[in-house]
Motif scaffolding. Structure first.
Motif, mmCIF file in Angstrom:
data_model
loop_
_atom_site.group_PDB
_atom_site.id
_atom_site.type_symbol
_atom_site.label_atom_id
_atom_site.label_comp_id
_atom_site.label_asym_id
_atom_site.label_seq_id
_atom_site.Cartn_x
_atom_site.Cartn_y
_atom_site.Cartn_z
ATOM 1 N N PHE A 84 168.485 34.730 140.027
ATOM 2 C CA PHE A 84 168.381 35.024 138.775
ATOM 3 C C PHE A 84 166.853 35.236 138.204
ATOM 4 C CE2 PHE A 84 172.298 32.218 138.603
ATOM 5 C CZ PHE A 84 173.103 33.317 138.880
ATOM 6 N N PRO A 85 166.476 36.154 137.083
ATOM 7 C CA PRO A 85 165.288 36.302 136.577
ATOM 8 C C PRO A 85 164.734 35.111 136.041
ATOM 9 C CG PRO A 85 166.930 37.575 135.485
ATOM 10 C CD PRO A 85 167.591 37.148 136.523
ATOM 11 N N MET A 86 164.758 33.832 136.524
ATOM 12 C CA MET A 86 164.595 32.780 135.692
ATOM 13 C C MET A 86 163.686 31.956 136.713
ATOM 14 S SD MET A 86 168.140 31.300 135.024
ATOM 15 C CE MET A 86 169.284 32.481 133.963
ATOM 16 N N SER A 129 158.576 31.750 138.695
ATOM 17 C CA SER A 129 159.613 32.723 138.847
ATOM 18 C C SER A 129 160.270 32.747 140.404
ATOM 19 C CB SER A 129 159.131 34.081 138.503
ATOM 20 O OG SER A 129 160.066 35.094 139.001
ATOM 21 N N ALA A 130 161.499 32.909 140.195
ATOM 22 C CA ALA A 130 162.140 32.844 141.660
ATOM 23 C C ALA A 130 161.811 34.095 142.598
ATOM 24 C CB ALA A 130 163.639 32.677 141.628
#
Ligand code: ADP
Ligand code: MG
Lengths: 268, 506
Positions: free
Chosen positions: A114-116, A161-162
């Motif tokens: 996810f963009p997290m 960020s992942a």
């Protein structure tokens, strides 16, 4: 031969009810008019690693997807037969699908972080379940990352960020994300297909250690991996279950010509 | 021959669009330049001339606007009416004289005066002395204020005593009235002292008038200012332009109410359009079944963006004002009838109409954003036990947010610059009150409001008699451009930030 009988694994037919995690009977799946899985009946033994092998397009992904109903998302999908987990047919309309998916975790073929941040990725599933105090959440994230053998690599950048992780790290992050929910069954779709040997090794070790608490179903195209790692292996061909047995047996004495051809690399 | 023809054709294909684009860009830039130049000129310091001309019996003070060869517009000060008047006349340079002494004045009511001389009490005018007297007056005002706070409770007690029918001769009463008398006397004295700070303004040699210094808002000597002074004065003018009231009749040329009205209307419009637009887009893209009806709705929505805006104005007038508003009045504001509350054009209906106008923009932009979110990401959330709603809320919407923001900005820019429909549903050239004030319920949605675009429209067609009408129009244009451009810039920055955050995932 002798070694086989001494093996700690019971034969599939002799499994007791409490040793079975998933029981599929007469499962058929259609996409529109096309039949993708044809009358599959098989059991997945509890706390074992089961490999699914077969050519691309033979329905492996479809089969594991029907164990957590990810198939439902496809609009023209239709299925008959039953998939029983914990004595309940999960294809029943009344089943709470979201809850089912927390217990039957799935890791997709390509990592989809996810963009997290890394932390938020792992905490995502937990946060959906209920309010959890920060301290407990921290512990749960750490535990999940540790059991996915990723903790040492990311502990200093949990809030980065992942997307900065490499492919192998992302794949382990996906596993950690699923493990955070402590699923009873973990479905892995070609978890090492895009990884280098070292990362592959990491994931294989990870699966070995997870086996104690979790039932693992894995799709792979790597015969050595299936033989080495899994307790049972199922071979599929064009939507049909051709052969399903103890891995040692399947890879040393395949009963069917098709199986033999496939595992010796004579076709496909 | 054929070869050269082919070459010519290729040459045209390449160069004609290039030249056309270049010309277009150039003309746009020129228009922008014109607006900036003319708009900024509104705040410049213009000289005041002493004009000797056979059209006037004596010399007059005037600002001159050149209109080609010899022809000029003269904005001259009429000392009898104390007003600026405009006349077209032929002028030659010899008839103009720049005297350094001449003053320009602005009163508190926004009137502009030209004067030959100012006397502050006994002394000649100087900035320092004027400031000193102003400060003095401020102190007087403060003292009066303090006195008032003392007087008020005593007055109350006085009223109580008379209610309790205590005789006037009773000692308490006598003491009280003496004290009150004393305080009132002090207050009167202060008033007189305040009045003594007066300015004697000499318009011509024999016409003069006395003003209290507190009534004068601004004094400047345009013919005797250094470059720095001029810049400082212009900055002050810009500030006053943005913050002061608009009142054409008194000549006060601030645009604050219009700026405020525009911003409030756009804000309300955003509040209406964003939730509805985003929810509609989510429904259409994520939940709606794929059938002809939904496809039809989508086509209609896209085409709604092409309807002329005045049609929306008529629609808003008919449906909201005449329909909904009148019904509301009958249901809830019957006591005010026949004077309408919501049954007349107002800022609520204007912002709803604009919301309707910009709805397609928001829906289309949001749908585009939703389309860009990869399916794998949704699946990832669903596989972790998220419901469809949770997947949309936590994964899909954040990733679509750059596009949603784009939609919001496009609609804000559109709503800020649209005039025609607003004229039908609530924008007016002059509104005596702001839609927000300190009386309950503070936000008066039924009120009419002023709008920058409408003000521009008005200054083009119904030029009132303020002398700098035209340059004011350009100044408003400039302001409108700045408002819209800065909103766009803000959005572009935000969007770039968000994109940066999400681009590596898709
Ligand atoms: N969404 C879909 N719609 C229609 N057909 C599909 C869809 N997904 C997969 N299939 C078809 O189902 C068959 C099995 O696919 P899959 O289970 O992904 O195979 P595998 O994972 O073994 O490669 C393939 O023939 C594929 O074309
Ligand atoms: Mg597959």
């Amino acid at each position: 031969m002798v070694k086989l009988f001494k093996s700690s694994r019971p034969a599939l037919k002799k499994l007791g009810a409490e040793e079975i995690a998933v029981e599929m009977s007469e499962l058929s799946v259609y996409y529109g008019k096309k039949i993708v899985l044809d009358n599959i009946s098989m059991v997945i033994p509890k706390h074992r690693i089961t490999s699914l092998i077969g050519q691309s397009g033979c329905g492996k992904t479809t089969l594991i997807s029907s164990m957590n109903r990810m198939n439902d998302l496809n609009k023209n999908h239709r299925c008959t037969g039953s998939v029983i987990i914990d004595g309940q047919n999960i294809h029943n309309k009344k089943v709470n699908v979201a809850k089912l998916r927390t217990q039957v975790g799935m890791v997709f073929q390509t990592p989809n972080p996810f963009p997290m941040s890394i932390y938020d990725n792992v905490a995502f599933g937990l946060r959906l379940q209920k309010e959890i105090p920060r301290r407990q959440l921290d512990e749960a994230v750490e535990r999940a990352l540790k059991s996915a053998v990723l903790w040492d690599e990311v502990k200093d950048q949990l809030f980065a960020s992942a997307a900065i992780l490499s492919g192998g790290q992302q794949q382990r992050l996906m596993i950690a994300r699923a493990l955070a929910l402590k699923p009873k069954i973990l479905l892995l779709d070609e978890p090492t297909s895009a990884l280098d040997p070292l990362a592959t090794l990491h994931i294989e070790e990870l699966m070995q250690s997870l086996k104690k608490t979790t039932t693992i179903v894995m799709i792979t195209h790597n015969m050595q991996q299936a033989a080495r790692l899994s307790d049972y292996t199922a071979f599929f061909h064009q939507g049909e279950l051709v052969e399903y047995a103890d891995s040692d047996k399947l890879f040393t004495q395949p009963k069917h010509k098709q199986t033999e051809d496939y595992i010796t690399g004579r076709y496909g | 021959m054929i070869l050269s023809l082919a070459w010519f054709r290729r040459f045209c294909i390449v160069n004609v669009p290039l030249v056309a684009t270049g010309l277009l860009t150039l003309s746009l830039l020129l228009i922008l330049l014109l607006v900036v130049a003319k708009g900024m000129a509104h705040f410049s310091v213009k000289p005041i001339y002493q004009v000797t001309h056979p059209a006037f019996a004596s010399t007059v003070l005037a600002m001159v606007e050149q209109r080609g060869e010899n022809q000029s517009t003269l904005h001259w000060f009429n000392p009898i009416d104390k007003e600026l008047q405009s006349t077209q006349i032929e002028l030659v340079n010899q008839q103009l004289e720049r005297l350094p002494q001449i003053y320009g004045l602005k009163t508190r009511t926004g009137k502009i005066l030209f004067a030959r001389d100012i006397q502050l009490g006994e002394k000649p005018f100087s900035k320092a002395e004027w400031q000193r007297q102003l400060d003095e007056n401020k102190i007087f005002a403060k003292q009066i204020e303090q006195l008032n706070t003392k007087i008020y409770p005593l007055e109350l007690r006085f009223a109580q005593y008379s209610q309790q029918s205590i005789p006037y001769t009773a000692p308490v009463f006598v003491r009280l009235s003496a004290e009150l008398h004393n305080l009132h006397e002090q207050k009167r004295q202060l008033h007189i002292e305040q009045q003594q700070n007066q300015a004697l303004i000499q318009f011509t040699d024999d016409i003069s008038e006395v003003f209290s210094v507190s009534d004068i808002a601004l004094v400047w000597q345009p013919n005797d200012m250094s470059f720095g002074d001029k810049i400082w004065f212009s900055i002050g003018e810009i500030w006053r332009f943005i913050t002061s009231d608009h009142n054409a009749s008194s000549g006060s040329a601030g645009i604050f109410p219009a700026l405020f009205g525009t911003i409030l209307m756009v804000f309300l419009m955003t509040v209406f359009v964003m939730p509805i637009g985003v929810l509609t887009a989510i429904y259409l893209h994520e939940y709606a079944p794929e059938n002809y009806l939904v496809t039809g709705i989508r086509v209609i929505i896209i085409n709604l963006a092409g309807i002329p805006s005045i049609v929306y104005g008529v629609f808003g007038l008919g449906l909201f004002v005449m329909g909904l508003g009148v019904q509301l009045d009958q249901a809830f504001y019957a006591q005010n009838l026949p004077s309408p509350t919501f049954g007349a054009p107002g800022i609520l209906w204007a912002s709803i109409t604009m919301a309707l106008l910009t709805l397609p923009t928001v829906i289309v932009a949001t749908e585009e954003g939703l389309q860009q979110v990869p399916q794998a990401l949704r699946n990832g959330a669903l596989a972790l036990g998220a419901t469809k709603y949770e997947a949309i809320r936590f994964n899909v919407l954040p990733m679509a947010s750059p596009n949603i923001l784009t939609g919001a900005i496009l609609s804000v820019a559109r709503a800020a610059s649209e005039v025609a429909p607003l004229l039908l549903v609530g924008a007016v050239i002059y509104a005596p009150t702001l839609p927000v004030d300190d009386t309950f319920p503070y936000l008066h949605l039924e009120r009419q409001f002023m709008h920058l675009g409408v003000l521009i429209f008005d200054s083009v067609f119904h030029s009132s008699n303020t002398f700098d009408n035209q340059s004011m129009m350009f100044a408003i244009c400039l302001l409108l451009i700045i408002v819209v451009l800065s909103l766009n810039l803000l959005a572009a920055i935000l969007r770039a930030k968000l994109r940066q955050r999400y681009e590596r995932y898709s």
